[in-house]
Design an enzyme around this catalytic site. Structure first.
Site, PDB file in Angstrom:
ATOM      1  CB  SER A   1       5.502  -6.103   8.421  1.00  0.00           C
ATOM      2  OG  SER A   1       4.792  -4.902   8.413  1.00  0.00           O
TER       3      SER A   1
ATOM      4  CG  ASP B   1       3.418  -5.273  11.129  1.00  0.00           C
ATOM      5  OD1 ASP B   1       4.414  -5.497  11.833  1.00  0.00           O
ATOM      6  OD2 ASP B   1       2.705  -6.184  10.659  1.00  0.00           O
TER       7      ASP B   1
ATOM      8  NE  ARG C   1      -2.352  -0.480   3.661  1.00  0.00           N
ATOM      9  CZ  ARG C   1      -2.802   0.202   4.720  1.00  0.00           C
ATOM     10  NH1 ARG C   1      -3.933   0.873   4.635  1.00  0.00           N
ATOM     11  NH2 ARG C   1      -2.142   0.207   5.859  1.00  0.00           N
TER      12      ARG C   1
END
Length: 900
Positions: free
Chosen positions: A586, A640, A522
């Site tokens: 992450s 994350d 994203r």
């Protein structure tokens, strides 16, 4: 004349549909806890939960009480693939003094018959399981217990009502054990109707309804547990003994009962009771015929008005007479012969009229029986949510077997009343005693299966002591990861993030955030406003990362990321702006500062080459330089988990822990700088990314790892690594379930022992299916549909086992996660030096958010293992996007403060 006379016994389809609706309403009433006490149709749970599946085997005895004779049976069931069985039976009379005597005499007589049978068959020295068919209404609380509600069928034994008949039989057996050298174990109490269903069910797996239509009448069927209020639990099905003979005892059928029905009832042993049975069972039909003929004769319509002694004598016209008189193929000869024997001397017209009376009375019986059966079939179809249903009804009883027209009439009317049910009627040839043996055999099979399933799932049941041990080991590993001399060899890496503060509300500006951590990537634009109108606005675009890029080269991966950023900047009209950027990456990184992150190792299916040991921020800058279209200010590389903590910290300043429980599993928390030996300085706090997924890679939790965990680990992309994550995260739970299902199928406990092609496919059982299967709102029918989507053709019993396996795996995951988190909150409490800690944990991840029980079990475990910590769990909204922007904003704020 007869038609006019018996007009009220001729029932139209509209009337039968009305009877069907009335019976359906009575069934619902009987199943409800609050309405059952006043229901006439008692809907008694039998605790028979499974139909035969063909794998039953063994040697069983059955005692059958309730008909005109007592029967003893020996049933041998062979697991030879042909579902063969061998039946040996012996019949004994039921003397009047026994069936109308006292309880002790009855049960002593039963044992005497069993002893005689065992002597005849040379079975006296064998210990055999015994199934007890007791064809009277009993209230059961388990399979081997039943309290007699009341006698029917001319039985009137004193001192038995409201007592446990199994207990009485066991006492009689015990009394005779020494003198007769017999050793029998009563394992199941079965109604003859249930026995009929089970006997037919052994030959036809579609059989889920049992019907008796003979001396007495009754029906049973397999009901969904979720509808049976009288029994705890919602899983699976249970056979319900309707005891439909009492339908109408509350007056519900008064409009259909004739003067003859009323007269017959008044003269019976139990006036006002079993009114439906008195309208349809063979025990009463002969008497109904007699009463009709008597009245017609008195009115001069038959036999020249001459009333013989036979017509005045109760019980003189028996059902065998009715059967014979309705044999139309033989003309009037049977009728004439029977009536002459009864001294009635009929004319031809009399014979025709009497034959017609018999036909109308037996036809009404078939009609009423069909209406009630149609109600049961409709309920079964609705339970299964099918537009059309195929099913089988197992039938026994003299009226059905011996009456020349009855079976044909019954079939025809049922098919007319329920046209959307394809019904096969199977005659039970082996008797209800075989059914009792089959129930016992199924019970034996289920007990053996239960043992094997329990053994497979036992390692997933973690005791409180085991969980405390996990918590303590996690605490030890946390300390190793923080200490300079042990950090290199620690399985929990405790990586410093260089995030040294949480949001204070003064953050503002426009920030870009990148989020890489799964199969999607994203890019976000985040606008943060401070002051009274404090808010966070986000705009984002999602891009897929193809497998060939996830497992290609590092250069290809970062070029793809930059291509996605370029598309987003153009889409948002921001091509020329040099915005501060936070990069949520992450994967385990060792950071030397907030904008430097060296990849320790890939997880979650990524395998891009030339990345491990490299600074991912440098690799991103290089890729931006190669493209040469735009420039960005990369302020922070973020995990994350840290983003999750920051997002919740923006709303709640007490949030100092972040937890991810989704595809992966990880925790971060704010640690005192003085405890972080691998970073210079003792002042303030820094967020530590624990990377706890590696907990146990040194073998410290091998004692709780199962053979299924080993299978999953060895088949993964990174064998021997991230062992704790492989026991707790969404990416692996479905695969653990699949391994267990394969093992249980190999043992013949699931899917008929057939491992389907789809079950062999790694990754077929996605974790989202666990969440769906374990949903409390999901009926087993829907569970079966999910399994069918996966190419797994399951029975109801299979679905229960699959649900249990999913529950065991996800519960263990939540408990292990809770044990790890308890170690963190206890450490926070000790850091602060307080007796009682109040703290908030920010949580993200699909497993926590979407699984129906994971969050509750995790929270309960933390509470149990860290009782001095009051932990609030706060769901994070987009920790990896919003959180990255907030970290960037906090870093900018702290940087500006430092400059000043």
């Amino acid at each position: 004349q007869v038609d006019r006379y018996l007009y009220h016994m001729r029932l139209s389809d509209d009337v039968l549909l009305d009877v069907m609706a009335r019976f359906q309403a009575e069934m619902v009433k009987g199943l409800g806890r609050d309405t059952n006490p006043t229901a006439t149709v008692k809907m008694l749970p039998t605790f028979v939960r499974s139909l035969p599946d063909g794998s039953e085997k063994g040697d069983f005895l059955a005692a059958d009480v309730g008909g005109s004779q007592f029967c003893a049976h020996r049933v041998k069931v062979f697991d030879d693939g042909k579902q063969s069985r061998q039946l040996e039976s012996k019949f004994y009379p039921t003397p009047k003094e026994v069936i109308q005597g006292n309880g002790t005499e009855l049960f002593d007589y039963i044992v005497d018959c069993l002893v005689d049978f065992m002597e005849t068959k040379n079975l006296k020295h064998k210990k055999l399981p015994l199934g007890f068919t007791f064809s009277f209404p009993c209230k059961q609380t388990k399979l081997e217990e039943g309290f007699l509600l009341g006698w029917t069928k001319h039985f009137k034994v004193r001192g038995v009502q409201d007592t446990d008949v199994v207990s009485s039989l066991r006492k009689a057996l015990q009394k005779h054990k020494a003198s007769f050298d017999i050793d029998l174990d009563v394992l199941a109490l079965v109604n003859d109707t249930v026995g009929t269903m089970m006997t037919c069910g052994y030959d036809d797996p579609r059989c889920e309804v049992g019907l008796i239509i003979g001396t007495g009448t009754n029906a049973c069927y397999m009901e969904d547990m979720r509808h049976i209020d009288l029994v705890e639990g919602d899983e699976g099905r249970m056979c319900i003994n309707t005891e439909w003979g009492a339908f109408g005892d509350d007056g519900a059928l008064d409009d259909l009962r004739t003067e003859f029905d009323r007269e017959l009832d008044l003269g019976s042993l139990n006036p006002g009771k079993q009114l439906f049975e008195k309208m349809i069972s063979s025990l009463y039909l002969g008497e109904l015929v007699r009463l009709v003929l008597l009245k017609m004769t008195k009115e001069g319509l038959l036999f020249n008005g001459k009333v013989s002694t036979a017509l005045l004598t109760k019980g003189k016209i028996e059902m065998k007479h009715v059967y014979a008189m309705e044999k139309y193929k033989e003309g009037l000869s049977n009728t004439k012969e029977i009536l002459t024997e009864l001294n009635l001397f009929p004319s031809e017209e009399d014979c025709i009229a009497v034959q017609h009376v018999c036909t109308i009375i037996s036809f009404r019986s078939a009609n009423l029986c069909a209406a009630a059966l149609a109600a049961i079939l409709t309920r079964l179809r609705e339970n299964k949510k099918l537009l059309r249903m195929r099913t089988t009804v197992g039938i026994d009883g003299g009226l059905y077997k011996f009456h020349p027209q009855y079976a044909k009439r019954l079939h025809k009317v049922v098919r007319r009343l329920v046209p959307n049910c394809d019904v096969r009627f199977v005659l039970s040839l082996k008797g209800s005693g075989t059914g009792a043996a089959m129930v016992t055999a199924v019970g034996y099979r289920l007990a053996a299966q239960r043992k094997q399933i329990d053994a497979a799932l036992a390692p997933f049941l973690l005791s409180l002591d085991t969980l405390r041990e996990v918590k303590n080991k996690m605490r030890t590993e946390l300390e190793y990861g923080l200490k300079r001399e042990t950090q290199a060899s620690a399985s929990v890496k405790m990586l410093p993030t260089y995030v040294c503060g949480t949001p204070d509300g003064t953050e503002k500006g426009k920030f870009l955030a990148l989020d890489l951590g799964g199969t999607n990537f994203r890019v976000l634009l985040v606008k943060i406003r401070s002051g009274r109108r404090r808010s966070v606005q986000m705009y984002n675009k999602i891009f897929a990362i193809p497998l060939e890029i996830m497992q290609g080269t590092g250069e290809e991966l970062f070029d793809h990321i930059v291509q996605c950023i370029a598309d987003f900047l153009e889409y948002m009209g921001l091509k020329g702006a040099r915005l501060p950027l936070g990069f949520t990456f992450s994967f385990p990184c060792r950071q030397a500062s907030i904008d430097k992150g060296t990849l320790v190792g890939w997880t979650k299916g990524f395998k891009a080459t030339d990345c491990e040991g490299e600074d991912v921020v440098d690799m991103l800058r290089e890729a931006i330089r190669r493209r040469n279209e735009f420039d960005l200010d990369i302020v922070a590389v973020v995990n994350d988990t840290v983003g999750t903590m920051m997002t919740c910290g923006y709303e709640d300043p007490n949030c100092e822990i972040g937890l991810i429980a989704g595809t992966g599993s990880n925790v971060c928390y704010m640690e005192d700088m003085k405890n972080i030996e691998i970073v210079e300085g003792n002042e303030g706090k820094m967020c530590i990314n624990t990377e706890w997924g590696g907990f146990g890679d040194n073998g410290c939790i091998d004692n709780i790892r199962t053979k299924y965990d080993t299978e999953v680990d060895e088949g993964s992309l990174n064998p021997g690594k991230q062992r704790y994550e492989k026991m707790t995260s969404g990416m692996y739970l479905g695969e653990i379930v699949r391994q267990i299902l394969i093992d249980l199928t190999k043992q013949g406990l699931l899917f008929r022992g057939q491992i389907s092609e789809s079950l062999r496919k790694r990754g077929i059982f996605e974790t989202k299916f666990l969440s769906q299967i374990e949903s409390d709102r999901l009926a087993l029918l829907q569970v079966r549909r999910i399994l069918q989507q996966l190419g797994l053709d399951s029975t109801c019993e299979d679905s229960i086992i699959v649900k249990e396996v999913c529950g065991a795996v996800s519960r263990r995951a939540a408990q292990l996660c809770g044990a790890g988190l308890a170690a963190i909150v206890e450490k926070k409490r000790e850091n602060r030096g307080v007796e009682h800690l109040q703290i908030t944990v920010g949580v993200d991840g699909t497993l926590y958010k979407l699984h129906p029980h994971f969050s509750r079990v995790l929270q309960e475990t933390v509470k149990e293992l860290a009782p001095q910590c009051d932990v609030t769990f706060m769901l994070s909204e987009d920790g990896s996007g919003k959180g990255a922007a907030l970290i960037t904003a906090v870093a900018k704020r702290l940087h500006n403060v430092g400059q000043k």
